[in-house]
Scaffold this motif. Structure first.
Motif, mmCIF file in Angstrom:
data_model
loop_
_atom_site.group_PDB
_atom_site.id
_atom_site.type_symbol
_atom_site.label_atom_id
_atom_site.label_comp_id
_atom_site.label_asym_id
_atom_site.label_seq_id
_atom_site.Cartn_x
_atom_site.Cartn_y
_atom_site.Cartn_z
ATOM 1 N N SER A 18 23.555 68.890 -11.177
ATOM 2 C CA SER A 18 23.920 68.325 -10.143
ATOM 3 C C SER A 18 24.739 68.102 -9.688
ATOM 4 O O SER A 18 25.801 68.054 -10.980
ATOM 5 C CB SER A 18 22.437 66.556 -10.098
ATOM 6 N N SER A 19 25.575 67.254 -8.935
ATOM 7 C CA SER A 19 26.630 66.639 -9.155
ATOM 8 C C SER A 19 27.046 65.405 -10.414
ATOM 9 O O SER A 19 27.621 65.429 -10.857
ATOM 10 C CB SER A 19 27.115 66.077 -8.258
ATOM 11 N N MET A 20 25.933 64.449 -10.627
ATOM 12 C CA MET A 20 25.730 63.534 -11.546
ATOM 13 C C MET A 20 25.991 64.316 -12.860
ATOM 14 O O MET A 20 26.478 63.761 -13.663
ATOM 15 C CB MET A 20 24.383 62.726 -11.088
ATOM 16 N N HIS A 21 25.650 65.215 -12.923
ATOM 17 C CA HIS A 21 25.577 65.806 -14.202
ATOM 18 C C HIS A 21 26.735 66.783 -14.590
ATOM 19 O O HIS A 21 27.929 66.943 -15.620
ATOM 20 C CB HIS A 21 24.286 67.582 -14.944
ATOM 21 N N GLY A 79 16.870 61.240 -17.212
ATOM 22 C CA GLY A 79 16.904 61.404 -16.407
ATOM 23 C C GLY A 79 16.824 61.818 -14.623
ATOM 24 O O GLY A 79 16.667 62.784 -14.640
ATOM 25 N N GLU A 80 17.696 61.305 -14.433
ATOM 26 C CA GLU A 80 18.350 61.091 -13.170
ATOM 27 C C GLU A 80 18.823 62.764 -12.474
ATOM 28 O O GLU A 80 19.760 62.545 -13.416
ATOM 29 C CB GLU A 80 18.750 59.797 -12.287
ATOM 30 N N LYS A 81 18.667 62.994 -11.252
ATOM 31 C CA LYS A 81 19.487 63.590 -11.594
ATOM 32 C C LYS A 81 20.531 63.602 -9.734
ATOM 33 O O LYS A 81 21.261 63.953 -9.690
ATOM 34 C CB LYS A 81 18.685 65.342 -11.135
ATOM 35 N N ARG A 82 21.108 62.537 -9.073
ATOM 36 C CA ARG A 82 21.323 62.093 -7.811
ATOM 37 C C ARG A 82 22.604 60.997 -7.919
ATOM 38 O O ARG A 82 22.380 60.165 -8.488
ATOM 39 C CB ARG A 82 20.614 62.177 -6.337
ATOM 40 N N MET A 83 24.343 62.057 -7.525
ATOM 41 C CA MET A 83 24.660 60.142 -7.436
ATOM 42 C C MET A 83 24.315 58.905 -7.488
ATOM 43 O O MET A 83 24.686 58.254 -7.473
ATOM 44 C CB MET A 83 26.097 60.641 -7.287
#
Length: 248
Positions: A88-91, A192-196
């Protein structure tokens, strides 16, 4: 001040619509998307530009290596880049955050289209800001899944919402952040969040003061038709700039 670019997406929608170039190398009016951002960041006195691209194609990494070695249009580029695919972008942001924790920085995705003069004014204001974040917002809504930004009358951000009829602005994908934001980001990854957008919500939940900075028009290059739309937009801006300076 540092600037950062997330360029690790696959551009699958563009590829499905017949665009062969990786998204960072898609050209609008003859200029690659990633080159446009780097040029604008250099124009705003970038101390360092940090970028991440994916490892699924060598083209982007080779292009960045050439910029690092040869510069851009005769100008040296203080570029640091990482080649790594992320979920993801956040990663992607998390991967490069280790290079962004020593001072304020501005982060964008590689396909963000905006008015250069507005961006310069935004950067100037951010340099004087004492809030945790100065978030670019726009009332131009051309997104398949916009993130609405709730503000008070002083443009302090109170919430980020998936659906909001009463909100004037949406997130423009331009983030001016203090290094303390990296702590919030690390906690998002640990949860474990995945979104900006969840990172932005976490900034509010952590008690940070965030302010909105309105841009007139910001949009992303997600589809083939967006390339022509971006070309027309930039041509319009160039025409307006020439008209504004024609009296000199």
């Amino acid at each position: 001040m540092k600037f950062a670019i997330i360029a690790a997406g696959e551009g699958s929608r563009l590829a499905a619509e017949g665009i062969e170039a990786p998204k960072p190398l898609v050209k609008v009016n003859g200029e690659c998307l990633i080159d446009r951002l780097i040029r604008i960041f250099l124009n705003n006195d970038a101390e360092e530009i940090v970028c991440i691209c994916n490892d699924r194609t060598a083209q982007v990494a080779s292009h960045l290596a050439a910029l690092q070695r040869d510069g851009l249009q005769g100008r040296p580029v203080p570029l640091r880049f990482m080649v790594k695919s992320t979920p993801s972008s956040m990663h992607s942001f998390f991967e490069i955050s280790r290079y962004l924790d020593d001072g304020p920085f501005v982060l964008t995705t590689v396909d963000t289209m905006f008015h250069e003069d507005e961006f310069a004014a935004y950067v100037s204001d951010f340099r004087k800001e004492h809030t945790a974040a100065l978030m670019g917002v726009t009332d131009y809504i051309d997104d398949e899944s916009p993130l609405y930004v709730e503000t008070d009358k002083q443009l302090n951000i109170t919430a980020f919402l998936d659906h909001a009829d009463a909100c004037r602005y949406i997130s423009a994908g331009i983030y001016g952040l203090q290094p303390s934001a990296v702590f919030t980001l690390a906690n998002c990854i640990a949860r474990g969040e995945k979104r900006m957008r969840n990172f932005q919500r976490a900034l509010v939940a952590d008690g940070n003061k965030l302010r909105a900075w309105p841009f007139s028009k910001v949009f992303d290059i997600d589809h083939a038709a967006d390339i022509a739309k971006a070309a027309a937009y930039l041509s319009q801006l160039n025409t307006e700039t020439k008209q504004d300076t024609s009296w000199k």
